[in-house]
Design an enzyme around this catalytic site. Structure first.
Site, PDB file in Angstrom:
ATOM      1  N   ASP A 207      -2.289 -10.727  -2.159  1.00  0.00           N
ATOM      2  CA  ASP A 207      -2.878 -10.210  -0.918  1.00  0.00           C
ATOM      3  C   ASP A 207      -4.357  -9.925  -1.177  1.00  0.00           C
ATOM      4  O   ASP A 207      -4.755  -9.616  -2.308  1.00  0.00           O
ATOM      5  CB  ASP A 207      -2.145  -8.934  -0.515  1.00  0.00           C
TER       6      ASP A 207
ATOM      7  N   HIS B  72       0.817  -1.222   0.000  1.00  0.00           N
ATOM      8  CA  HIS B  72       0.000   0.000   0.000  1.00  0.00           C
ATOM      9  C   HIS B  72       0.851   1.273   0.000  1.00  0.00           C
ATOM     10  O   HIS B  72       0.314   2.368  -0.221  1.00  0.00           O
ATOM     11  CB  HIS B  72      -0.939   0.048   1.205  1.00  0.00           C
TER      12      HIS B  72
ATOM     13  N   ASP C 266      -4.008 -12.867   3.794  1.00  0.00           N
ATOM     14  CA  ASP C 266      -5.274 -12.388   4.344  1.00  0.00           C
ATOM     15  C   ASP C 266      -6.481 -12.720   3.465  1.00  0.00           C
ATOM     16  O   ASP C 266      -7.608 -12.355   3.796  1.00  0.00           O
ATOM     17  CB  ASP C 266      -5.221 -10.884   4.674  1.00  0.00           C
TER      18      ASP C 266
ATOM     19  N   HIS D 171      -6.023  -7.453  -0.303  1.00  0.00           N
ATOM     20  CA  HIS D 171      -6.242  -6.033  -0.598  1.00  0.00           C
ATOM     21  C   HIS D 171      -5.537  -5.652  -1.902  1.00  0.00           C
ATOM     22  O   HIS D 171      -4.516  -6.249  -2.257  1.00  0.00           O
ATOM     23  CB  HIS D 171      -5.688  -5.165   0.533  1.00  0.00           C
TER      24      HIS D 171
HETATM   25 ZN   LIG Z   1      -3.801  -7.203   2.874  1.00  0.00          ZN
END
Ligand SMILES: [Zn+2]
Length: 343
Positions: free
Chosen positions: A162, A125, A249, A164
Site C-alpha cells: 500500500d 492502519h 493506491d 501508506h
Molecule cells: Zn493506503
C-alpha cells in the site's frame, strides 16, 4: 489444488462510509469487473466466515473491539477524523478479518495455491487499541496470528505494498521476532511513521523493514526496492507463510497519493513475491486488500493480479504513467536500509 481462491462477502457493502474515498463502490467496482471479465467463472468467490472474537483479540484490545460493536449497534459515528462506523460496520469488519483468515488458511492448508481477500474496511492502519485511517480491525495482522495460533505456521512475513505505511501492522508485531513486516510507502506522508530507523525492538529487532520512498516513484523504483531490500530480507527470514497487504493506491491514477506505479508494475512486484514464496514456503502466498481509491485502477488491478496469480495472460488497460517524472533516486535509501539490516 485450486490455483487461486478469491474471498468476498456482501457484508463488505454494509460498512457505509457515505461520501468518503474508502467507500462501498470500491468493492462494487471490483466484483463487477471480475464478473464481467470472467475471472469469477474460473475462480468463483468464496464467502469467508466472520472472524471470531478470539481471533480478533489476538491483535486488538477487548475494550476497543467492544467499543466498535457498541458504536455500530447505536447506529454509528466517527472513531477518528477520517474513520467512520455505520450500523453494519462491525459485521463488515469481522467479515473482512475473516476473509484474510480464510485466505491465509487456504494457502496454509494447501487448499489453494494463492488466495486473495477482497474485503473492506481495510486494516493496516488499525492499531491494537484504536481505529485509524479508514481501518477498524487489522485484517492482515489477525490472519498472521491465526496462522501461528491455529494453522501450525511458524514464521510469517507480511509485505505491505500500500502507498501508506502500515503503522498498525508494524505496531502489532514490533517486538515479535516471529513476524517480519516489510513496507514500501510514500514518505513523508500519512500516517507519518515508517522511517528507515524503525527496525523493531526487543525480540523483534530487525524484523521490521521500512522503505520510505519519495513521491514520484514508479515501477522501476519499486522493483529495485523489492530486489535490493525486501527479497534478500525475506530470503534471510525464511517465512513459512507470505502475506501481502495489497493497496492499489501507489497507482499513478490514484487520487490520494503521488506515486507512479502501473498495474503492470503491481503484477511484476507480486510475481516477484510469488516466485519467492515458491522458493521459500511451498508457494504459500495470500493477498489482503488494503487501499486503492481510483475505482477503475483498483478493479482492473485486482483483475490483472488475479489472472497473473492463476498463471494466465493479463493486461494493463491504463498503461504506464502518462507524465513520468525522471527516475527518483532511491539508491541512498536502499544503501542505508541494506546497511541497517546487514544485507
Ligand atoms: Zn493506503
Amino acid at each position: 489444488m485450486e490455483p487461486l481462491a478469491l474471498y468476498y462477502h456482501p457484508e463488505s457493502l454494509e460498512h457505509d462510509t457515505g461520501p468518503h474515498p474508502e467507500r462501498v463502490d470500491r468493492i462494487r467496482a471490483i466484483t463487477q469487473v471480475l464478473n464481467a471479465e470472467g475471472l469469477t467463472r474460473v475462480s468463483p468467490f468464496r464467502e469467508p466466515p466472520p472472524a471470531t472474537l478470539e481471533q480478533v483479540t489476538r491483535v486488538h484490545q477487548t475494550g476497543y473491539v467492544a467499543s466498535v460493536e457498541r458504536l455500530a449497534r447505536q447506529g454509528g459515528g466517527a472513531l477518528d477524523v477520517d474513520t467512520v462506523v455505520s450500523s453494519g460496520s462491525y459485521r463488515a469488519a469481522l467479515r473482512a478479518a475473516g476473509g484474510a483468515i480464510a485466505a491465509a488458511t487456504a494457502v496454509s492448508r494447501s487448499e489453494a495455491r494463492r488466495a486473495f481477500s477482497l474485503a473492506r474496511p481495510p486494516g493496516h492502519h488499525a492499531r491494537p487499541s484504536m481505529a485509524m485511517g479508514f481501518c477498524l480491525f487489522n485484517n492482515v495482522a489477525i490472519a498472521a496470528c491465526e496462522a501461528q495460533a491455529a494453522l501450525g505456521v511458524g514464521r510469517v512475513a507480511i509485505v505491505d505494498l500500500d502507498v501508506h505505511h502500515g503503522n498498525g501492522t508494524q505496531e502489532s508485531f514490533y517486538e515479535d521476532g516471529g513476524v517480519l513486516f516489510a513496507s514500501t510507502h510514500q514518505y513523508p506522508f500519512y500516517p507519518g511513521s515508517g522511517g528507515i530507523n524503525e527496525l523493531g525492538a526487543g525480540a523483534g529487532r530487525g524484523t521490521t523493514l521500512n522503505l520510505p520512498l519519495p513521491a514520484g516513484c514508479g515501477d522501476a523504483e519499486y522493483l529495485t526496492a523489492l530486489d535490493r531490500a525486501v527479497v534478500p530480507k525475506l530470503e534471510r527470514f525464511r517465512p513459512e507463510l507470505l502475506l501481502i497487504s495489497l493497496g492499489f493506491d501507489a497507482h499513478w491514477a490514484d487520487p490520494l497519493a503521488m506515486m507512479q506505479v502501473s498495474i503492470g508494475g503491481y503484477v511484476a512486484m507480486v510475481e516477484r513475491l510469488a516466485s519467492l514464496a515458491d522458493a521459500l514456503c511451498q508457494g504459500r502466498l495470500a493477498l489482503v486488500l488494503e487501499g486503492g481509491y481510483n475505482l477503475e485502477a483498483l478493479a482492473y488491478g485486482v483483475l490483472a493480479l488475479g489472472r497473473a496469480l492463476r498463471g494466465e495472460p493479463w493486461s494493463d488497460p491504463f498503461g504506464p504513467a502518462p507524465t513520468r517524472p525522471p527516475l527518483a533516486n532511491v539508491d541512498r535509501i536502499l544503501d542505508l536500509t541494506r546497511e541497517l539490516h546487514g544485507l
